[in-house]
Design a protein around this motif. Structure first.
Motif, short mmCIF file in Angstrom:
data_model
loop_
_atom_site.label_atom_id
_atom_site.label_comp_id
_atom_site.label_asym_id
_atom_site.label_seq_id
_atom_site.Cartn_x
_atom_site.Cartn_y
_atom_site.Cartn_z
N ARG A 114 0.91 -1.23 -0.15
CA ARG A 114 0.06 -0.11 -0.15
C ARG A 114 0.94 1.21 0.01
NH1 ARG A 114 -3.60 -2.58 3.80
NH2 ARG A 114 -5.82 -2.94 2.70
N ALA A 115 1.88 1.35 0.68
CA ALA A 115 2.70 2.60 0.95
C ALA A 115 3.50 2.77 -0.41
CB ALA A 115 3.67 2.09 1.85
N GLN A 116 3.66 1.87 -1.37
CA GLN A 116 3.87 1.99 -2.74
C GLN A 116 3.01 2.13 -3.78
OE1 GLN A 116 7.36 2.84 -3.38
NE2 GLN A 116 7.96 2.60 -0.92
N GLY A 117 1.94 2.60 -3.46
CA GLY A 117 0.88 2.77 -4.28
C GLY A 117 -0.04 1.35 -4.89
N GLY A 118 0.34 0.49 -4.04
CA GLY A 118 -0.68 -0.63 -4.29
C GLY A 118 -2.18 -0.55 -3.72
N LEU A 119 -3.04 -1.07 -4.45
CA LEU A 119 -4.61 -1.34 -4.24
C LEU A 119 -5.10 0.13 -4.45
CD1 LEU A 119 -5.01 -2.99 -0.81
CD2 LEU A 119 -4.91 -4.22 -3.04
N ALA A 120 -4.41 1.04 -5.17
CA ALA A 120 -5.16 2.27 -5.58
C ALA A 120 -5.91 2.02 -7.04
CB ALA A 120 -3.99 3.17 -5.88
N GLY A 121 -5.26 1.40 -7.74
CA GLY A 121 -5.88 0.85 -8.94
C GLY A 121 -7.43 0.31 -8.52
N LEU A 122 -7.29 -0.74 -7.70
CA LEU A 122 -8.37 -1.57 -7.30
C LEU A 122 -9.52 -0.67 -6.91
CD1 LEU A 122 -9.93 -4.16 -6.99
CD2 LEU A 122 -8.81 -4.71 -4.91
N GLU A 123 -9.09 0.27 -5.95
CA GLU A 123 -10.02 1.17 -5.51
C GLU A 123 -10.71 1.96 -6.25
OE1 GLU A 123 -7.96 3.61 -2.34
OE2 GLU A 123 -7.51 1.74 -1.31
N ARG A 124 -10.01 2.48 -7.12
CA ARG A 124 -10.49 3.14 -8.69
C ARG A 124 -11.53 2.35 -9.42
NH1 ARG A 124 -8.49 5.33 -13.79
NH2 ARG A 124 -10.03 7.12 -14.26
N ARG A 126 -13.24 -0.10 -8.54
CA ARG A 126 -14.43 -0.40 -7.81
C ARG A 126 -15.63 0.91 -7.90
NH1 ARG A 126 -11.57 -3.21 -2.54
NH2 ARG A 126 -12.24 -5.19 -3.23
N ALA A 127 -14.70 1.96 -8.00
CA ALA A 127 -15.65 3.33 -8.45
C ALA A 127 -16.11 3.41 -9.63
CB ALA A 127 -14.81 4.53 -7.81
N LEU A 128 -15.25 2.89 -10.64
CA LEU A 128 -15.45 3.03 -12.20
C LEU A 128 -16.50 1.99 -12.61
CD1 LEU A 128 -11.89 3.50 -13.82
CD2 LEU A 128 -13.64 5.32 -13.63
N GLY A 129 -16.57 0.84 -11.97
CA GLY A 129 -17.46 -0.14 -12.41
C GLY A 129 -17.02 -0.83 -13.78
N PRO A 130 -17.82 -1.72 -14.15
CA PRO A 130 -17.31 -2.65 -15.32
C PRO A 130 -16.90 -1.81 -16.85
CG PRO A 130 -18.97 -3.93 -14.43
CD PRO A 130 -18.81 -2.43 -13.54
N ASP A 131 -17.97 -0.80 -17.03
CA ASP A 131 -17.81 -0.19 -18.33
C ASP A 131 -16.47 0.88 -18.10
OD1 ASP A 131 -19.90 -1.41 -19.40
OD2 ASP A 131 -21.26 0.04 -18.75
N GLY A 132 -16.38 1.51 -17.01
CA GLY A 132 -15.38 2.39 -16.87
C GLY A 132 -13.92 1.65 -16.85
N ILE A 133 -13.98 0.53 -16.16
CA ILE A 133 -12.65 -0.19 -16.42
C ILE A 133 -12.28 -0.42 -17.70
CG2 ILE A 133 -11.38 -2.31 -15.59
CD1 ILE A 133 -13.41 -2.38 -13.24
N ALA A 199 -8.22 -9.30 -9.47
CA ALA A 199 -9.34 -8.67 -8.71
C ALA A 199 -10.13 -7.53 -9.61
CB ALA A 199 -9.16 -8.08 -7.36
N ILE A 200 -9.25 -6.95 -10.41
CA ILE A 200 -9.78 -5.90 -11.25
C ILE A 200 -10.49 -6.61 -12.46
CG2 ILE A 200 -9.24 -3.82 -12.87
CD1 ILE A 200 -6.95 -3.14 -10.85
N ALA A 201 -9.83 -7.50 -12.81
CA ALA A 201 -10.37 -8.11 -14.13
C ALA A 201 -11.73 -8.93 -13.63
CB ALA A 201 -9.44 -9.28 -14.62
N GLY A 202 -11.82 -9.40 -12.40
CA GLY A 202 -13.05 -10.06 -12.09
C GLY A 202 -14.25 -9.02 -12.04
N LEU A 203 -13.92 -7.66 -11.42
CA LEU A 203 -14.83 -6.72 -11.56
C LEU A 203 -15.07 -6.20 -12.73
CD1 LEU A 203 -13.36 -4.22 -8.81
CD2 LEU A 203 -15.46 -5.49 -8.43
N ALA A 204 -14.29 -6.21 -13.89
CA ALA A 204 -14.70 -5.63 -15.18
C ALA A 204 -15.65 -6.70 -15.83
CB ALA A 204 -13.28 -5.63 -15.93
N LEU A 304 -5.00 1.36 -14.09
CA LEU A 304 -6.14 2.06 -13.37
C LEU A 304 -5.47 2.92 -12.54
CD1 LEU A 304 -9.16 1.15 -13.59
CD2 LEU A 304 -7.71 -0.60 -14.74
N THR A 305 -4.63 3.00 -11.77
CA THR A 305 -4.26 4.21 -10.90
C THR A 305 -3.83 5.40 -11.84
OG1 THR A 305 -3.20 2.45 -9.61
CG2 THR A 305 -2.38 4.64 -9.26
N GLU A 306 -3.22 5.14 -12.77
CA GLU A 306 -2.66 6.47 -13.64
C GLU A 306 -3.65 6.79 -14.77
OE1 GLU A 306 -0.33 8.32 -12.22
OE2 GLU A 306 0.21 6.76 -10.81
N GLY A 307 -4.23 6.14 -15.12
CA GLY A 307 -5.24 6.12 -16.43
C GLY A 307 -4.52 5.53 -17.71
N GLY A 308 -5.63 5.16 -18.46
CA GLY A 308 -5.23 4.32 -19.74
C GLY A 308 -4.53 5.43 -20.63
#
Length: 499
Positions: A114-124, A126-133, A199-204, A304-308
């Motif tokens: 987490r301290a090195q930026g981990g899980l920020a992509g997963l959090e985003r 979850r906010a975006l949802g499948p279509d946003g991912i 986990a992100i793939a599972g959401l998408a 997902l963290t920095e954007g496509g």
């Protein structure tokens, strides 16, 4: 005193555990309070076992170490210092996105992750949802890092839009190509990155279950992933109705092909399936299945963290982002080098890799594993992109580069490729099953000076290339015909006989 020491399989094979034991024993003898953190590898394999010591807030590298270096390392007098780790030219020239944390953190510390930026992509995500991912993934231009280079966004979208009561995410961790080790390094050094990507793939894709199919020859990666999955479940990183299970394969090369892998995953014999149906619509257990390799899925958290769009800003042409390139063989500085697509092959071999370890001139470089083409120095100006390598008669594959010096026998190398295919063929396709056997015999005839064998070899290769269901038979012609084309003098006895 704090020391970071690699526990990557390459380090362990070279005595990393023995160095760790020596450091612990020497610290106790000297009364030094030592915090020893075992990490993944920074990817500079010629320096393994490599330790890092913090000096004025900056980590300095020391290596390759032996147990006898423990006293000097603790005393600050070790003569194997390489300077600040991230200023070593091999490392400083990289752009690390997928491997940003590997070697930097304790692989099993979720706090470090987490301290090195981990899980920020997963959090985003979850906010975006499948279509946003899916929108971000398509914008990134990410292509499958397992070899085929198929656009990841298309595959993910196909699975996401498929209608089914269950869907699966399958990670292909059956890294079987010689000269490749990036998947293993990622799983050993930053397992939460792969878990987050899945986990992100599972959401998408609205999937319910994930599988990591890993070869049994990777015991350290298996142990690390097993513990990382336990930690991830306990911390609720895995959730949203999605879980991941490890499945261990027996190491058949053909199970690196996605449909063979799915058969093995289901407990069947590892043979290729005919397509259609595509796995994205009818894959594991007859359900829509996303199959990606380790590096593809591990690239997703950064996207997902920095954007496509930010990810697509790296690379060249339609080869977007960065590629973890594995440099091996007869090379001075072997290891993992992550960089945007676009560097030339010559830069990778001569400037990054430092030329041959033997000091003899480079004769050939095989790119893409045992079924990749051989490139002579005359083609070293080829940019490292999917399109440029295809135009030059090769393939990037899993981005493994194996260097050979002038002592290499290219007729023997061509024979090895055919023999490898003959041994590893699953037997499903006649061109692969029989063609490879006949190919070995034909190359032996060429080596003996049989004039009729040269055109026969080309015919055999064309049959295998266009008659096989999977990459094994289809790609075997690349090393064989590139050896014939680029090193004709070594096939000269047969040519002279023909004349």
């Amino acid at each position: 005193m704090k020391i970071w020491l690699s526990k990557d399989a390459a380090s362990l094979a070279l005595g990393g555990d023995e160095v760790a034991e020596a450091l612990a024993a020497e610290a106790e003898r000297q009364g030094v309070e030592l915090t020893l953190i075992r990490t993944g590898s920074r990817g500079m394999h010629w320096l393994e076992p490599m330790a890092e010591v913090e000096v004025d807030g900056t980590r300095h590298a020391f290596g390759p170490l032996e147990p006898g270096d423990a006293t000097a390392l603790l005393a600050g007098t070790c003569d194997k210092g390489q300077g600040p780790t991230e200023e070593i030219p091999f490392f400083a020239a990289q752009t690390r996105l997928t491997f940003a944390r590997c070697g930097l953190i304790d692989p099993l510390s979720l706090d470090d992750y987490r301290a090195q930026g981990g899980l920020a992509g997963l959090e985003r995500a979850r906010a975006l949802g499948p279509d946003g991912i899916l929108e971000e993934l398509n914008a990134s231009g990410l292509r499958g890092r397992g070899g085929a280079g198929f656009p990841a966004g298309i595959k993910w979208t196909t699975v996401s839009k498929a209608s089914a009561d269950r869907k699966y995410i399958v990670c292909n961790a059956d890294e079987g190509d010689s000269g490749t080790f990036a998947d293993r390094m990622l799983m050993e050094g930053d397992p939460f990155c792969l878990i987050e990507g899945m986990a992100i793939a599972g959401l998408a894709c609205m999937a319910h279950k994930g599988f990591i199919y890993i070869r049994s020859e990777y015991p350290d990666a298996i142990a690390t992933l097993t513990e990382a999955l336990r930690i991830a479940r306990a911390a609720k990183v895995l959730g949203d109705g999605f879980d991941i299970e490890l499945r261990i394969g027996a190491g058949a090369y053909v199970c690196g092909e996605e449909t063979s892998l799915l058969n093995s995953l289901e407990g069947k014999r590892g043979v290729v399936r005919a397509k259609p149906p595509l796995p994205a619509l009818e894959g594991a257990f007859g359900k829509p299945t996303l199959v990606n390799n380790v590096l593809t899925l591990a690239s997703v958290p950064a996207i997902l963290t920095e954007g496509g769009a930010a990810y697509a800003g790296y690379g060249a042409g339609r080869s977007k982002g960065t590629m973890p390139i594995q440099i091996a063989g007869n090379v001075a500085r072997g290891g993992l080098f992550e960089a945007p697509f676009g560097m030339t092959l010559g830069e990778l071999v001569n400037e990054v890799g430092g030329g041959t370890r033997s000091g003899a001139p480079v004769k050939a470089v095989q790119v893409g594993g045992p079924l990749g083409a051989y490139f002579p120095p005359a083609l070293f100006d080829t940019p490292f992109t999917y399109e440029d390598f295809d135009a030059a008669g090769g393939l990037i594959g899993h981005a493994g580069i194996t260097v050979f010096d002038e002592s290499a026998d290219m007729v023997a190398q061509a024979r090895f490729a055919m023999e490898f295919c003959a041994i590893e063929s699953c037997g499903k396709c006649t061109p692969c099953r029989l063609g490879a056997v006949r190919g070995v015999e034909t190359i032996d005839r060429i080596a003996a000076g049989d004039a009729a064998a040269l055109p026969l070899l080309e015919d055999l290769c064309n049959t295998m290339k266009f008659g096989s269901l999977c990459a094994l038979g289809g790609f075997t012609p690349y090393p064989v015909m590139s050896a014939v084309r680029h090193f004709p003098e070594e096939f000269q006895p047969a040519r002279e006989a023909a004349e």
